[in-house]
Design an enzyme around this catalytic site. Structure first.
Site, PDB file in Angstrom:
ATOM      1  N   THR A   1      28.331  34.331   6.412  1.00  0.00           N
ATOM      2  CA  THR A   1      28.044  34.994   7.001  1.00  0.00           C
ATOM      3  C   THR A   1      29.238  36.459   7.545  1.00  0.00           C
ATOM      4  O   THR A   1      28.892  37.644   7.338  1.00  0.00           O
ATOM      5  CB  THR A   1      26.591  35.145   8.312  1.00  0.00           C
ATOM      6  OG1 THR A   1      26.387  34.493   8.020  1.00  0.00           O
ATOM      7  CG2 THR A   1      26.415  36.376   8.965  1.00  0.00           C
TER       8      THR A   1
ATOM      9  N   ASP B   1      28.447  22.806  12.073  1.00  0.00           N
ATOM     10  CA  ASP B   1      29.394  22.385  10.956  1.00  0.00           C
ATOM     11  C   ASP B   1      30.855  22.922  11.698  1.00  0.00           C
ATOM     12  O   ASP B   1      31.092  21.747  11.526  1.00  0.00           O
ATOM     13  CB  ASP B   1      29.997  23.056   9.484  1.00  0.00           C
ATOM     14  CG  ASP B   1      28.535  22.712   8.768  1.00  0.00           C
ATOM     15  OD1 ASP B   1      27.326  22.033   8.791  1.00  0.00           O
ATOM     16  OD2 ASP B   1      27.990  23.784   7.237  1.00  0.00           O
TER      17      ASP B   1
HETATM   18  O1  F6P Z   1      26.438  24.994   7.286  1.00  0.00           O
HETATM   19  C1  F6P Z   1      24.437  24.471   7.558  1.00  0.00           C
HETATM   20  C2  F6P Z   1      24.670  23.017   6.467  1.00  0.00           C
HETATM   21  O2  F6P Z   1      23.463  22.920   7.593  1.00  0.00           O
HETATM   22  C3  F6P Z   1      24.736  22.428   6.199  1.00  0.00           C
HETATM   23  O3  F6P Z   1      25.517  21.139   6.834  1.00  0.00           O
HETATM   24  C4  F6P Z   1      24.250  22.272   5.111  1.00  0.00           C
HETATM   25  O4  F6P Z   1      25.112  21.493   4.217  1.00  0.00           O
HETATM   26  C5  F6P Z   1      23.723  23.208   4.304  1.00  0.00           C
HETATM   27  O5  F6P Z   1      23.073  23.811   5.727  1.00  0.00           O
HETATM   28  C6  F6P Z   1      22.230  22.697   4.123  1.00  0.00           C
HETATM   29  O6  F6P Z   1      21.753  24.218   3.983  1.00  0.00           O
HETATM   30  P1  F6P Z   1      20.087  24.823   2.989  1.00  0.00           P
HETATM   31  O7  F6P Z   1      20.003  25.007   4.215  1.00  0.00           O
HETATM   32  O8  F6P Z   1      20.834  26.449   2.525  1.00  0.00           O
HETATM   33  O9  F6P Z   1      19.385  23.006   2.617  1.00  0.00           O
END
Ligand code: F6P
Length: 374
Positions: A113, A135
């Site tokens: 973002t 994260d």
């Molecule tokens: O960036 C946050 C996060 O939860 C990461 O820890 C993880 O790799 C990713 O998003 C998972 O993403 P999505 O919601 O696209 O499956």
């Protein structure tokens, strides 16, 4: 003159987003007398001009709610799937920003973002951002909202895994989110007393991990908890991964970039099962039974912790102050007790990773926690 501001939430959802929307919205409306609209589903909502008036009733009762009342998406303004193909939609975003008479656009999100917001800033929009992600990998802020809640959830899970691992004399490998950063696995691994912590920033040697587990068994503890970050890599793979990323970044032509991209994708898809592979390998190398727990989206769901509500509120109200002062092109960062504006150019495209000599790592090593590196 009344200022009109728009708020959107983008990227993966994160506990504390609603507290931040409330913080920006209530301060902007109640204290500064601004008009506030919410934009649905991240940058896509601005392309499709889907907005809602964020009045007092919409901002009320949301402090404790998980997720985001505005909805979110991972859509990028410059490469958005629209009418069946990926298109650069930034000009449409500019048009809708103007059509809604916006004086400022507040983007709540993580690393992706920040990059998207910078592009819109370069198109002339008054953009301001807040750092959210479980994260904790956004550059130039002490922390991001969502991290503390996820840390609590992952720690609680490790606590529960301890008793069952102990009863069955098993290894339990627990996979923790964090994308390419190890903050969540490291923090919850330490707080939950994991015996092994594997993070992307410290490539591991499986033999060293097995040695640590065998050593515990020899000392009368035939059970171990291995907290593994989803992005953790064994030494050889980590080298290959970094070399491919470099090749992709420095590719001299389209063909070379495409090749590096395809090889990277293949490596990533092989990596998708790494926690299960790791568990199986540890069984073979230690002779102990091993099980896997993948915490997944549990880490992002549900009510935000008190620390995340406080952080999101602090940054949200500071964001309204900055809009009032006409300060744009910045991310509102948390620095100690303060909320400080940091230029978006210094944040976008950078990741805050765990330094291998970070005090948390040193502290864990003093306890004898293995990182599989020595
Ligand atoms: O960036 C946050 C996060 O939860 C990461 O820890 C993880 O790799 C990713 O998003 C998972 O993403 P999505 O919601 O696209 O499956």
């Amino acid at each position: 003159m009344t200022k009109h501001i728009g708020i959107l939430t983008a990227g993966g959802d994160s506990p504390g987003l609603n507290a931040a929307i409330r913080g920006v919205g209530k301060a902007a409306q109640g204290y500064y007398d601004m008009q506030v609209i919410g934009i649905r589903d991240g940058f896509r909502g601005l392309v499709e001009n889907r907005t809602t008036h964020l009045d007092g009733s919409m901002l009320s009762g949301i402090l404790t709610r998980g997720g985001t009342i505005l909805g979110t998406s991972r859509d990028k303004p410059h490469r958005m799937l629209f009418n069946g193909k990926k298109q650069d939609m930034t000009d449409v975003i500019v048009e809708n920003y103007l059509a809604n008479h916006l004086d400022a656009l507040v983007c709540l999100g993580g690393g992706g973002t920040q990059k998207n917001a910078l592009q819109l800033l370069e198109k002339g929009l008054n953009v301001i951002t807040l750092p959210k992600t479980i994260d904790n990998d956004v550059a130039h802020t002490d922390t991001t909202f969502g991290f503390d809640t996820a840390l609590g959830i992952a720690t609680n899970a490790i606590d529960r895994l301890h008793s069952t691992a102990h009863s069955h004399h098993r290894i339990i490998v627990v996979e923790i989110m964090g994308h390419r950063a190890g903050w969540l696995a490291l923090g919850s691994g330490i707080a939950g007393g994991a015996d092994v912590i594997l993070v992307p920033e410290i490539p591991y040697d499986i033999e060293k991990v097995a040695e640590a587990i065998r050593g515990r068994a020899a000392g009368g503890k035939p059970f171990s908890i291995v907290a593994v970050a989803e992005g953790a890599l064994p030494i050889g793979e980590a080298e290959r991964f970094h070399a491919l990323r470099e090749r992709k970044l420095n590719a001299s032509d389209k063909k070379e970039r495409k090749e590096a991209k395809a090889e990277l994708a293949a490596l990533e898809s092989k990596h998708a099962n790494h926690t299960v592979d790791l568990s199986r390998q540890l069984e073979e190398l230690t002779g102990l039974e091993s099980r896997v727990t993948i915490l997944g989206y549990l880490q992002r769901g549900g009510i935000p912790s008190a620390a995340d509500r406080l952080l999101a509120t602090r940054l949200g109200t500071a964001c309204a102050d900055l809009i009032h002062e006409g300060r744009f092109g910045v991310m509102v960062a948390s620095r100690g007790e303060l909320a400080e504006p940091v230029p978006l150019v210094d944040v976008a495209g950078y990741k805050k990773l765990v330094p291998p000599d970070h005090p948390w790592v040193i502290s864990a090593k003093r306890l004898g926690t293995s990182f599989g590196d020595m």
